[in-house]
Design a protein around this motif. Sequence first.
Motif, PDB file in Angstrom:
ATOM      1  N   GLN A 248       4.926   3.935  -8.731  1.00 35.30           N
ATOM      2  CA  GLN A 248       4.541   2.561  -8.402  1.00 35.30           C
ATOM      3  C   GLN A 248       5.574   1.907  -7.488  1.00 35.30           C
ATOM      4  O   GLN A 248       5.219   1.199  -6.536  1.00 35.30           O
ATOM      5  N   GLN A 249       6.834   2.143  -7.758  1.00 33.41           N
ATOM      6  CA  GLN A 249       7.876   1.571  -6.910  1.00 33.41           C
ATOM      7  C   GLN A 249       7.804   2.129  -5.497  1.00 33.41           C
ATOM      8  O   GLN A 249       7.981   1.385  -4.518  1.00 33.41           O
ATOM      9  N   ASP A 250       7.549   3.439  -5.363  1.00 35.84           N
ATOM     10  CA  ASP A 250       7.445   4.038  -4.034  1.00 35.84           C
ATOM     11  C   ASP A 250       6.258   3.470  -3.262  1.00 35.84           C
ATOM     12  O   ASP A 250       6.367   3.163  -2.060  1.00 35.84           O
ATOM     13  N   ILE A 251       5.113   3.319  -3.948  1.00 36.92           N
ATOM     14  CA  ILE A 251       3.928   2.773  -3.282  1.00 36.92           C
ATOM     15  C   ILE A 251       4.183   1.331  -2.864  1.00 36.92           C
ATOM     16  O   ILE A 251       3.837   0.906  -1.756  1.00 36.92           O
ATOM     17  N   LEU A 252       4.776   0.561  -3.745  1.00 33.67           N
ATOM     18  CA  LEU A 252       5.072  -0.836  -3.415  1.00 33.67           C
ATOM     19  C   LEU A 252       6.049  -0.931  -2.245  1.00 33.67           C
ATOM     20  O   LEU A 252       5.882  -1.780  -1.352  1.00 33.67           O
ATOM     21  N   ALA A 253       7.058  -0.065  -2.230  1.00 37.14           N
ATOM     22  CA  ALA A 253       8.021  -0.087  -1.129  1.00 37.14           C
ATOM     23  C   ALA A 253       7.355   0.278   0.191  1.00 37.14           C
ATOM     24  O   ALA A 253       7.609  -0.352   1.233  1.00 37.14           O
ATOM     25  N   ALA A 254       6.478   1.295   0.171  1.00 38.26           N
ATOM     26  CA  ALA A 254       5.777   1.695   1.398  1.00 38.26           C
ATOM     27  C   ALA A 254       4.861   0.581   1.895  1.00 38.26           C
ATOM     28  O   ALA A 254       4.814   0.279   3.095  1.00 38.26           O
ATOM     29  N   THR A 257       6.948  -2.230   3.399  1.00 40.25           N
ATOM     30  CA  THR A 257       7.461  -1.845   4.720  1.00 40.25           C
ATOM     31  C   THR A 257       6.376  -1.932   5.782  1.00 40.25           C
ATOM     32  O   THR A 257       6.600  -2.455   6.888  1.00 40.25           O
ATOM     33  N   PHE A 258       5.176  -1.432   5.464  1.00 39.42           N
ATOM     34  CA  PHE A 258       4.061  -1.491   6.417  1.00 39.42           C
ATOM     35  C   PHE A 258       3.686  -2.929   6.732  1.00 39.42           C
ATOM     36  O   PHE A 258       3.433  -3.280   7.904  1.00 39.42           O
ATOM     37  N   LEU A 259       3.648  -3.791   5.722  1.00 39.00           N
ATOM     38  CA  LEU A 259       3.300  -5.193   5.938  1.00 39.00           C
ATOM     39  C   LEU A 259       4.339  -5.890   6.826  1.00 39.00           C
ATOM     40  O   LEU A 259       3.981  -6.647   7.741  1.00 39.00           O
ATOM     41  N   VAL A 260       5.617  -5.623   6.563  1.00 39.75           N
ATOM     42  CA  VAL A 260       6.663  -6.241   7.375  1.00 39.75           C
ATOM     43  C   VAL A 260       6.574  -5.786   8.828  1.00 39.75           C
ATOM     44  O   VAL A 260       6.666  -6.597   9.764  1.00 39.75           O
TER      45      VAL A 260
END
Length: 355
Positions: A248-254, A257-260
């Motif tokens: 979940q943390q990896d998906i949230l981080a990805a 990053t994509f949104l930013v």
Amino acid sequence: MRPPPPTLLPPLLLLLSGFGAAAPPADSLAQLPAPGNLKVHLYNAQQALSWEPVSLDSDPRPVVYQVQYKYSTSSNWYDVNKEDSKVDCTNLTRTECDFTANSLSEGFPRRFNISLRVRAKLGGLISAWATAPWFEHYRNATIGPPENIRVTPEEGSLIIRLSAPFDVPASEAYFVYYVYYWEKAGDKQVTDPFESNFITLNDLKPLRVYCFQVQAKLILTKENISRPGHLSNISCSKTAADASVKLQQDILAAATTFLVLSVVVGSCLFLVLKYRGLVKHWFHSPPSIPSQIEEYLKDPAQPILDALDKDSSPKEDTWDSVSVVTFPENEQEGTPQSSWNQNADPSHQPTEGVL
């Protein structure tokens, strides 16, 4: 400083009876007070005897002290000296005799009853003996908390490593450990006893802070006796994330990053489209000065302008001669009334004019 084997005690007692401390004369006992407030300090492996100092106002010389011991299986007293106990407490100027063992083979045996006594000496004056209560180390010692506690967070667990409060012979005793742990603002729980100094707390919530204390309990091997020790200081640690939480943390981080990156790229594109004229002006190369002007600015004495004037003087125009030929109107039908004849020969003169 272990006692002699039971089979050798009677002969040795007879042999050593003549070497015991002789009772001081009655007149000497009344002249020097005996040490008071004797205390036996037993903490972990520490063994020591302390007392209050003795002094005479009429004699400024230092008072020295003599310490003796005996086992419950013997009726004789023996000096605490280097030969028997590795410690010399026969002529002390301080008010403490520390006979802590440096190893398991030294010091007073921890499973024997022992008594200690001390007296003061000042020149020819000798006080009466002051005797401390009997003690057995394993039964009377204060057990401290475990030492060198280290914790390693794992996935939903904590791994605790520690050392025993002090070394004990495996044939006589051993330690077990209890862990009191709780989640912050939660209820305290206690584990079953661990005989290993490598403890794992399982079934903990991931990414939560847990606090704990460890207690050591001394168990005597041949006797039904246990001695609980003191709790360690409170330690707190955060558990690591398990596999699902890490995913979940990896998906949230990805996703973050994509949104930013999308916001940044979109903002840049919007600014470029909105201010493209200004951007074009910024990136447009400035006009350059002609080389002749630049040379003149560097050295105005050079005849650059005259050369430019000569180069800019008008030149003779060049053109082709055009002849216009007119025929009489009474020419035969079918014959063209006029024709254009372009001749590149400059000697040919036009009939009616030159264009």
